[in-house]
Design an enzyme around this catalytic site. Structure first.
Site, PDB file in Angstrom:
ATOM      1  N   ARG A 149      -8.058   4.973  -7.021  1.00 39.79           N
ATOM      2  CA  ARG A 149      -8.010   4.385  -5.514  1.00 39.79           C
ATOM      3  C   ARG A 149      -8.975   5.889  -4.585  1.00 39.79           C
ATOM      4  O   ARG A 149      -8.904   7.592  -4.921  1.00 39.79           O
ATOM      5  CB  ARG A 149      -6.732   4.804  -4.523  1.00 39.79           C
ATOM      6  CG  ARG A 149      -7.094   4.981  -2.689  1.00 39.79           C
ATOM      7  CD  ARG A 149      -5.580   5.202  -2.116  1.00 39.79           C
ATOM      8  NE  ARG A 149      -5.060   3.322  -1.724  1.00 39.79           N
ATOM      9  CZ  ARG A 149      -4.629   2.629  -0.605  1.00 39.79           C
ATOM     10  NH1 ARG A 149      -4.256   3.658  -0.087  1.00 39.79           N
ATOM     11  NH2 ARG A 149      -5.215   1.142  -0.073  1.00 39.79           N
ATOM     12  N   SER A 191       0.636  -1.135   0.001  1.00 43.81           N
ATOM     13  CA  SER A 191      -0.185   0.470  -0.128  1.00 43.81           C
ATOM     14  C   SER A 191       0.762   1.077  -0.287  1.00 43.81           C
ATOM     15  O   SER A 191       1.868   1.335   0.505  1.00 43.81           O
ATOM     16  CB  SER A 191      -0.637   0.120   1.421  1.00 43.81           C
ATOM     17  OG  SER A 191      -2.348   0.452   1.049  1.00 43.81           O
ATOM     18  N   PRO A 192       0.325   2.164  -0.605  1.00 46.65           N
ATOM     19  CA  PRO A 192       1.265   3.314  -0.496  1.00 46.65           C
ATOM     20  C   PRO A 192       1.902   3.854   0.395  1.00 46.65           C
ATOM     21  O   PRO A 192       0.183   4.164   0.803  1.00 46.65           O
ATOM     22  CB  PRO A 192       0.499   4.614  -1.414  1.00 46.65           C
ATOM     23  CG  PRO A 192      -0.645   3.397  -2.240  1.00 46.65           C
ATOM     24  CD  PRO A 192      -0.508   2.606  -1.281  1.00 46.65           C
ATOM     25  N   TYR A 209      -8.466  14.358  -0.118  1.00 46.13           N
ATOM     26  CA  TYR A 209      -7.351  15.023  -0.911  1.00 46.13           C
ATOM     27  C   TYR A 209      -8.136  15.202  -2.246  1.00 46.13           C
ATOM     28  O   TYR A 209      -8.731  15.274  -2.282  1.00 46.13           O
ATOM     29  CB  TYR A 209      -6.088  13.923  -1.370  1.00 46.13           C
ATOM     30  CG  TYR A 209      -5.439  13.885  -0.298  1.00 46.13           C
ATOM     31  CD1 TYR A 209      -4.434  14.706   0.987  1.00 46.13           C
ATOM     32  CD2 TYR A 209      -5.390  12.466   0.469  1.00 46.13           C
ATOM     33  CE1 TYR A 209      -4.220  14.177   2.244  1.00 46.13           C
ATOM     34  CE2 TYR A 209      -4.551  11.674   1.899  1.00 46.13           C
ATOM     35  CZ  TYR A 209      -3.510  13.180   2.735  1.00 46.13           C
ATOM     36  OH  TYR A 209      -3.241  12.861   3.390  1.00 46.13           O
ATOM     37  N   ALA A 254       2.240   8.219  -1.912  1.00 44.56           N
ATOM     38  CA  ALA A 254       2.101   9.593  -2.901  1.00 44.56           C
ATOM     39  C   ALA A 254       3.151  10.198  -3.115  1.00 44.56           C
ATOM     40  O   ALA A 254       3.938  10.725  -2.793  1.00 44.56           O
ATOM     41  CB  ALA A 254       1.160  10.171  -2.152  1.00 44.56           C
ATOM     42  N   LEU A 287      -5.973  -3.327   7.674  1.00 41.64           N
ATOM     43  CA  LEU A 287      -5.608  -4.331   8.542  1.00 41.64           C
ATOM     44  C   LEU A 287      -6.172  -5.968   8.081  1.00 41.64           C
ATOM     45  O   LEU A 287      -6.641  -6.177   9.224  1.00 41.64           O
ATOM     46  CB  LEU A 287      -7.448  -3.955   9.496  1.00 41.64           C
ATOM     47  CG  LEU A 287      -6.335  -2.395  10.551  1.00 41.64           C
ATOM     48  CD1 LEU A 287      -7.885  -2.411  11.643  1.00 41.64           C
ATOM     49  CD2 LEU A 287      -5.141  -2.638  10.748  1.00 41.64           C
ATOM     50  N   GLN A 301       2.252   6.604  -6.527  1.00 36.56           N
ATOM     51  CA  GLN A 301       1.621   6.813  -6.613  1.00 36.56           C
ATOM     52  C   GLN A 301       0.834   8.168  -6.653  1.00 36.56           C
ATOM     53  O   GLN A 301       2.242   9.256  -6.081  1.00 36.56           O
ATOM     54  CB  GLN A 301       0.210   6.136  -5.267  1.00 36.56           C
ATOM     55  CG  GLN A 301      -0.821   7.135  -4.548  1.00 36.56           C
ATOM     56  CD  GLN A 301      -1.373   6.811  -3.630  1.00 36.56           C
ATOM     57  OE1 GLN A 301      -0.981   7.169  -2.589  1.00 36.56           O
ATOM     58  NE2 GLN A 301      -2.660   6.038  -3.411  1.00 36.56           N
TER      59      GLN A 301
END
Ligand SMILES: Cc1cc2nc3c(=O)[nH]c(=O)nc-3n(C[C@H](O)[C@H](O)[C@H](O)COP(=O)(O)O)c2cc1C
Length: 379
Positions: free
Chosen positions: A251, A44-45, A203, A79, A323, A121
């Protein structure tokens, strides 16, 4: 106690299947456009807040290289921002110049040499830009303290005490889209093979999407079609420099987790439009981050139902994060077709070799350890 004949039979069948399958779903390759990924695990980023002037350094190399060695299929950067004021903190990565581009080459080449797929990303923090690092409190940093003026979809702050953004006018929007296209061109030159566009977590793109942050009166605000316009134009900007066969992930925060905010139904409506357009290959399903009133029911796999719902309703490929920490859990998400890829952040941060150990746990016969580490496979 004797079990009824039919349940005994199904139990035996199940054991036979479990014993016989040397090819767990988590370790089955997936082909997306021109890219084949060796398994379903994506890093994951995750911002590392460790760059100077947006340039990757040894920390970024160690962080990303270790996960490639550890068997991750898609190694995604944190990112990466398209202009200085797009950064979350002044220590975040950028790709608005050639120095930044050239520093990425060593990292990307190493990831690819391990048989992993390098992904980048792209993000723009909008009104949530110019904050301190988490270990400094993540508080907004004003221009007087070394921060900068922030821009956003509308002139309203994220929360009380946060800066009032400058509402982007038409020429600022056009400039931002052009900067994204230029950054994508540089990413192609470096050798990245997947792009993940950050449209989540409050964002800039998310600020346009959500009625909780978009109060514009022009063609970018109001109706659903207007609020998704900036996202669609961002995707056009990406595709102007990223050939159709190169995978593009998006995303999104599938829900704001706030009454009256962006919802699962909105995400499904958006993804139906994206499916018809055909420019996005996978919806990377996350949630929240746009409004401090959010109520997120956090538990292992809490975003899996979101990815499953988007996938079932639209037929688009999805990924899910949140998680995910056990091999069985990851395997069941893929095997039950709730998502096509599991995206793992903190689990992989805590253990870069998680994929190798998951392969042992699932008895995946095909997974090879790096030759240098073969003798450590004592499990
Ligand atoms: C330190 C840290 C930095 C993060 N930075 C980003 C980021 O740059 N881009 C992004 O989309 N999500 C970011 N996230 C969210 C993660 O990518 C991930 O979606 C989230 O942590 C849930 O997955 P996990 O439980 O496997 O960590 C970050 C999370 C953490 C913990």
């Amino acid at each position: 106690m004797t079990l009824p004949a039919d349940s005994r039979t199904s139990g035996e069948d199940e054991r036979r299947v479990l014993r016989r399958d040397p090819n767990p779903h988590l370790f089955r390759p997936i082909t997306i456009g021109s890219v084949t990924v060796k398994n379903r695990i994506m890093l994951s980023p995750m911002c590392q807040y460790s760059a100077t002037d947006g340039v990757m350094n040894d920390w970024h190399f160690a962080h990303l290289a270790a996960r490639a060695v550890g068997g991750v299929g898609i190694v995604c950067t944190e990112a990466v921002h398209t202009e200085p004021r797009a950064r979350i903190t002044k220590y975040c990565l950028g790709l608005w110049n050639d120095v930044q581009r050239d520093a990425m080459k060593r990292v990307v080449d190493f990831i690819a040499a391990q048989g992993a797929v390098p992904a980048i990303q792209f993000g723009h923090a909008g009104r949530k830009a110019s904050v301190g690092r988490p270990w400094e409190g993540s508080h907004p940093v004003s221009p007087a303290e070394g921060g900068w003026e922030v821009i956003g979809a509308s002139g309203r702050p994220y929360a009380k005490g946060w800066p009032v953004p400058i509402e982007m006018n038409r020429s600022m929007i056009e400039k931002s889209l052009a900067e994204l296209a230029t950054a994508v061109r540089r990413a192609r030159e470096v050798g990245f093979r997947i792009i993940d566009i950050h449209g989540a977590h409050g964002y800039l793109i998310h600020q346009f999407l959500s009625p909780l942050s978009n109060f514009r009166q022009d063609e970018y605000g109001g109706s659903f079609d207007n609020r998704i316009r900036f996202l669609l134009q961002s995707l056009d900007a990406v595709r102007s420099e990223w050939p159709r066969e190169n995978p593009l992930f998006l995303r999104i925060s599938v829900t704001d987790w706030v009454e009256g905010g962006w919802s699962l139904e909105d995400s499904i409506a958006l993804c139906r439009i994206l499916k018809v357009r055909g420019d996005v290959d996978l919806i990377d399903c996350s949630s929240g981050g746009n409004d401090p009133r959010q109520q997120i029911p956090i538990h292992p796999g809490y975003q899996v139902p979101l990815a499953a719902a988007v996938k079932a309703a639209t037929g688009m490929r999805t990924s899910t994060a949140g998680l995910i920490h056990s091999a069985d859990m990851a395997e069941s998400i893929i095997a039950n077709a709730q998502a096509d890829i599991v995206v793992m952040g903190r689990t992989l941060m805590a253990d870069p070799y998680w994929p190798l150990r998951a392969a042992v746990a699932l008895k995946a016969a095909t997974v090879k350890w790096p030759v240098q580490y073969e003798r450590s496979n004592i499990f």
